[in-house]
Design a protein around this motif. Structure first.
Motif, PDB file in Angstrom:
ATOM      1  N   PHE A  81      -1.575   3.880  -8.008  1.00 20.08           N
ATOM      2  CA  PHE A  81      -1.658   5.193  -7.394  1.00 20.08           C
ATOM      3  C   PHE A  81      -3.103   5.473  -6.982  1.00 20.08           C
ATOM      4  CE2 PHE A  81       1.732   5.429 -10.614  1.00 20.08           C
ATOM      5  CZ  PHE A  81       2.813   5.771  -9.808  1.00 20.08           C
ATOM      6  N   THR A  82      -3.290   6.055  -5.794  1.00 13.40           N
ATOM      7  CA  THR A  82      -4.626   6.433  -5.332  1.00 13.40           C
ATOM      8  C   THR A  82      -4.553   7.762  -4.600  1.00 13.40           C
ATOM      9  OG1 THR A  82      -4.497   5.390  -3.146  1.00 13.40           O
ATOM     10  CG2 THR A  82      -5.223   4.001  -4.974  1.00 13.40           C
ATOM     11  N   LEU A  83      -5.744   8.319  -4.332  1.00 11.07           N
ATOM     12  CA  LEU A  83      -5.896   9.475  -3.466  1.00 11.07           C
ATOM     13  C   LEU A  83      -6.709   9.052  -2.249  1.00 11.07           C
ATOM     14  CD1 LEU A  83      -6.773  12.295  -6.035  1.00 11.07           C
ATOM     15  CD2 LEU A  83      -4.556  11.794  -5.014  1.00 11.07           C
ATOM     16  N   GLY A  84      -6.373   9.576  -1.077  1.00 10.28           N
ATOM     17  CA  GLY A  84      -7.143   9.245   0.117  1.00 10.28           C
ATOM     18  C   GLY A  84      -6.849   7.841   0.602  1.00 10.28           C
ATOM     19  N   ARG A 136      -2.723  17.254  -2.327  1.00  9.60           N
ATOM     20  CA  ARG A 136      -1.345  17.656  -2.090  1.00  9.60           C
ATOM     21  C   ARG A 136      -0.428  16.452  -1.953  1.00  9.60           C
ATOM     22  NH1 ARG A 136      -1.733  22.629   2.297  1.00  9.60           N
ATOM     23  NH2 ARG A 136      -2.999  24.038   1.012  1.00  9.60           N
ATOM     24  N   GLU A 137      -1.045  15.271  -1.849  1.00  9.81           N
ATOM     25  CA  GLU A 137      -0.276  14.032  -1.719  1.00  9.81           C
ATOM     26  C   GLU A 137      -0.893  12.957  -2.587  1.00  9.81           C
ATOM     27  OE1 GLU A 137      -0.384  13.049   2.405  1.00  9.81           O
ATOM     28  OE2 GLU A 137       1.333  14.338   2.915  1.00  9.81           O
ATOM     29  N   LEU A 138      -0.085  11.986  -2.931  1.00  8.22           N
ATOM     30  CA  LEU A 138      -0.494  10.848  -3.742  1.00  8.22           C
ATOM     31  C   LEU A 138      -0.038   9.595  -3.015  1.00  8.22           C
ATOM     32  CD1 LEU A 138      -1.679  10.238  -6.649  1.00  8.22           C
ATOM     33  CD2 LEU A 138       0.677  10.271  -7.456  1.00  8.22           C
ATOM     34  N   SER A 139      -0.876   8.572  -2.977  1.00  3.40           N
ATOM     35  CA  SER A 139      -0.488   7.307  -2.349  1.00  3.40           C
ATOM     36  C   SER A 139      -0.048   6.317  -3.419  1.00  3.40           C
ATOM     37  CB  SER A 139      -1.654   6.712  -1.552  1.00  3.40           C
ATOM     38  OG  SER A 139      -1.963   7.509  -0.438  1.00  3.40           O
ATOM     39  N   TYR A 140       1.093   5.683  -3.169  1.00  2.00           N
ATOM     40  CA  TYR A 140       1.564   4.606  -4.043  1.00  2.00           C
ATOM     41  C   TYR A 140       1.446   3.309  -3.243  1.00  2.00           C
ATOM     42  CZ  TYR A 140       4.640   1.682  -6.895  1.00  2.00           C
ATOM     43  OH  TYR A 140       5.159   0.663  -7.664  1.00  2.00           O
ATOM     44  N   VAL A 141       0.640   2.377  -3.732  1.00  2.00           N
ATOM     45  CA  VAL A 141       0.271   1.174  -2.986  1.00  2.00           C
ATOM     46  C   VAL A 141       0.792  -0.060  -3.720  1.00  2.00           C
ATOM     47  CG1 VAL A 141      -1.638  -0.110  -1.944  1.00  2.00           C
ATOM     48  CG2 VAL A 141      -1.811   2.369  -2.241  1.00  2.00           C
ATOM     49  N   ARG A 142       1.367  -0.985  -2.960  1.00  2.00           N
ATOM     50  CA  ARG A 142       1.788  -2.273  -3.525  1.00  2.00           C
ATOM     51  C   ARG A 142       1.346  -3.404  -2.601  1.00  2.00           C
ATOM     52  NH1 ARG A 142       4.875  -4.079  -7.579  1.00  2.00           N
ATOM     53  NH2 ARG A 142       6.008  -2.582  -8.894  1.00  2.00           N
ATOM     54  N   ASN A 147       6.791 -14.297   2.485  1.00  2.00           N
ATOM     55  CA  ASN A 147       6.710 -15.694   2.946  1.00  2.00           C
ATOM     56  C   ASN A 147       5.289 -16.235   2.807  1.00  2.00           C
ATOM     57  OD1 ASN A 147       9.370 -16.084   3.541  1.00  2.00           O
ATOM     58  ND2 ASN A 147       9.165 -15.670   5.719  1.00  2.00           N
ATOM     59  N   GLY A 148       4.588 -15.825   1.766  1.00  2.66           N
ATOM     60  CA  GLY A 148       3.230 -16.295   1.542  1.00  2.66           C
ATOM     61  C   GLY A 148       2.175 -15.547   2.330  1.00  2.66           C
ATOM     62  N   ILE A 149       2.570 -14.594   3.190  1.00  5.01           N
ATOM     63  CA  ILE A 149       1.616 -13.812   3.968  1.00  5.01           C
ATOM     64  C   ILE A 149       1.336 -12.511   3.226  1.00  5.01           C
ATOM     65  CG2 ILE A 149       1.208 -12.620   6.160  1.00  5.01           C
ATOM     66  CD1 ILE A 149       3.109 -14.605   7.473  1.00  5.01           C
ATOM     67  N   PRO A 150       0.073 -12.220   2.910  1.00  6.02           N
ATOM     68  CA  PRO A 150      -0.227 -10.974   2.190  1.00  6.02           C
ATOM     69  C   PRO A 150      -0.108  -9.762   3.106  1.00  6.02           C
ATOM     70  CG  PRO A 150      -2.249 -12.163   2.687  1.00  6.02           C
ATOM     71  CD  PRO A 150      -1.126 -13.053   3.124  1.00  6.02           C
ATOM     72  N   VAL A 151       0.549  -8.723   2.636  1.00  9.97           N
ATOM     73  CA  VAL A 151       0.688  -7.482   3.390  1.00  9.97           C
ATOM     74  C   VAL A 151       0.798  -6.347   2.377  1.00  9.97           C
ATOM     75  CG1 VAL A 151       3.195  -7.776   3.557  1.00  9.97           C
ATOM     76  CG2 VAL A 151       2.030  -6.261   5.157  1.00  9.97           C
ATOM     77  N   THR A 152       0.210  -5.220   2.695  1.00 12.47           N
ATOM     78  CA  THR A 152       0.173  -4.092   1.766  1.00 12.47           C
ATOM     79  C   THR A 152       1.105  -2.988   2.239  1.00 12.47           C
ATOM     80  OG1 THR A 152      -2.114  -4.563   1.150  1.00 12.47           O
ATOM     81  CG2 THR A 152      -1.298  -2.358   0.677  1.00 12.47           C
ATOM     82  N   GLY A 153       1.916  -2.471   1.320  1.00 12.45           N
ATOM     83  CA  GLY A 153       2.789  -1.342   1.603  1.00 12.45           C
ATOM     84  C   GLY A 153       2.250  -0.088   0.945  1.00 12.45           C
ATOM     85  N   VAL A 154       2.293   1.023   1.659  1.00 14.74           N
ATOM     86  CA  VAL A 154       1.794   2.303   1.142  1.00 14.74           C
ATOM     87  C   VAL A 154       2.878   3.362   1.302  1.00 14.74           C
ATOM     88  CG1 VAL A 154       0.014   4.079   1.301  1.00 14.74           C
ATOM     89  CG2 VAL A 154      -0.562   1.696   1.806  1.00 14.74           C
ATOM     90  N   GLN A 155       3.201   4.046   0.216  1.00  9.98           N
ATOM     91  CA  GLN A 155       4.142   5.161   0.239  1.00  9.98           C
ATOM     92  C   GLN A 155       3.376   6.451  -0.023  1.00  9.98           C
ATOM     93  OE1 GLN A 155       7.447   4.984   0.701  1.00  9.98           O
ATOM     94  NE2 GLN A 155       8.197   2.989   0.045  1.00  9.98           N
TER      95      GLN A 155
END
Length: 427
Positions: A81-84, A136-142, A147-155
């Protein structure tokens, strides 16, 4: 050649090298563009807000698109979890639960859209800390590997003040209906399995989930219990036992869905499943209705696991005396392997088999407990060091059992190394 000519040649060579690097830099993202996660075309979503100061359980939906060769892997070791800006903000907290999904590729070689859900609990301390900083919001990052390619998802998780007026409070209550403390009024409950059917027939040990569709008015806290009756009692008077508790805030809206935990399928026979509503209960025509909606599923005696014992994967070893960032794990190639799994267990695992071991050259397909952490690696990988996400889950001064597992494109285990142990260093 004089000195000015040498300088001009050096400059020309430097510029040519720089152009080559830039060309390579622009070419590399083309492979990354084959993967989309939480993009505008594949948006991720969280339907419910996080109630500040309350442990809030949410259903997080991850959506993406990628090219898959027959069956591909989408995996993530950890979330936070992060802010900003997630790239520059300090984590407020970690979610140390690995995710792994196997995605079937398209037969025509086109990109395949995929989606899967994660049940996420946001601790009260995290939302309180975020609110204290005026967020007012919180970021959930994974961070994912597709397929071996790194990619980041943010909710993006919305924060809701528990003292604020509840959504839909302008709705008038039906005559004779009781005003509940939460304001939530349940109108209808429907249960079904993941494929939408009201009944299911599966093999022993096969994965199975159900879904509850809830129609409601106003907003508030739903408390319920998933309960199951096993074949030991369904031959006579069913006896339901608790499978999992549900405590979820239902915000603005008139419909919500709840996904069950994995249902037991370890014994052949008839099972009964229900969602027992604790608070509030169903309202029908101004009266409370009993919660008697039950799903039935049959488990056959045939197991989905083709083999309980699999051949040794000989030669897997760790090139280090202790377990840490510099530990290198190596193993030999196994024919027809689609991926390798490096698994770590904090407690010595027990084989999930009932038969006697058929010989010294075979090891258990799986164990009674899931790995504490691990890595999924491509089929052409012969060695690896641990990622920072895996290292974060290892406790100092602890002995871990580890092994390497080779799986084919359908997920079937081809071979596995015997368990070995390594101890992390003391702090």
């Amino acid at each position: 050649m004089n000195r000015p000519a040498l300088k001009r040649s050096a400059k020309i060579g430097y510029r040519l090298a720089l152009l080559c690097l830039l060309a390579l830099g622009y070419a590399l993202p083309s492979s990354a563009q084959e993967v989309e996660l939480c993009s505008s075309m594949q948006p991720c979503s969280v339907a419910r807000p996080v109630v500040i100061g309350t442990d809030t359980t949410l259903s997080v939906v991850w959506r993406g698109r990628a090219f898959f060769d027959r069956i591909g892997d989408v995996s993530s070791d950890v979330g936070y979890f992060t802010l900003g800006d997630p790239a520059s903000s300090e984590p407020l907290g970690m979610v140390r639960r690995p995710l792994m999904e196997r995605i079937s590729g398209s037969a025509d070689g086109q990109p395949t859209a995929f989606s899967f859900s994660e049940t996420l609990t946001v601790p009260a301390a995290i939302s309180t800390q975020a609110a204290a900083q005026g967020a007012r919001e919180l970021s959930y990052v994974r961070p994912f590997s597709v397929n071996g390619i790194p990619v980041t998802g943010v909710q993006t998780l919305r924060l809701a003040d528990p003292a604020a007026p509840l959504p839909n409070t302008a709705r008038s209550l039906p005559e004779n209906s009781e005003v509940t403390a939460s304001g939530l009024i349940l109108r209808r409950l429907a249960l079904r399995f993941d494929d939408g059917a009201p009944v299911a027939s599966v093999s022993r040990d096969e994965a199975l989930h159900a879904e509850a569709i809830i129609h409601y008015d106003r907003a508030g806290l739903l408390e319920a219990v998933w309960e199951v009756a096993t074949p030991a009692t369904t031959r006579g008077q069913p006896v339901f036992r608790r499978l999992d508790n549900v405590r979820e805030y239902l915000g603005a809206g008139q419909q919500s869905s709840l996904r069950s935990p994995r249902l037991p399928t370890d014994q052949p026979g008839l099972y009964l499943l229900r969602l027992h509503l604790v608070h509030p209960t169903l309202e029908q025509n101004g009266t409370r209705e009993p919660n008697d909606i039950v799903l039935r599923y049959q488990v056959s005696s045939r197991s989905t696991h083709e083999a309980q014992w699999v051949p040794h994967l000989n030669g897997a070893r760790a090139v280090a005396a202790t377990l840490g960032a510099d530990t290198e794990f190596t193993w030999p190639a196994i024919a027809t392997t689609h991926a390798y799994q490096l698994e770590f267990y904090a407690q010595p695992p027990e084989p999930d088999v009932a038969d006697e071991r058929p010989g010294p050259d075979r090891v258990p397909n799986r164990f009674t407990r899931e790995p504490t952490t691990g890595l999924v690696l491509k089929s052409n990988t012969r060695s690896t060091r641990l990622s920072s996400a895996v290292l974060h889950r290892l406790e100092p001064g602890t002995t871990y059992s580890w092994r390497v597992v080779a799986v084919d494109a359908s997920g079937r285990v081809l071979a596995a190394s015997p368990l070995q142990t390594l101890r992390t260093e003391e702090e």
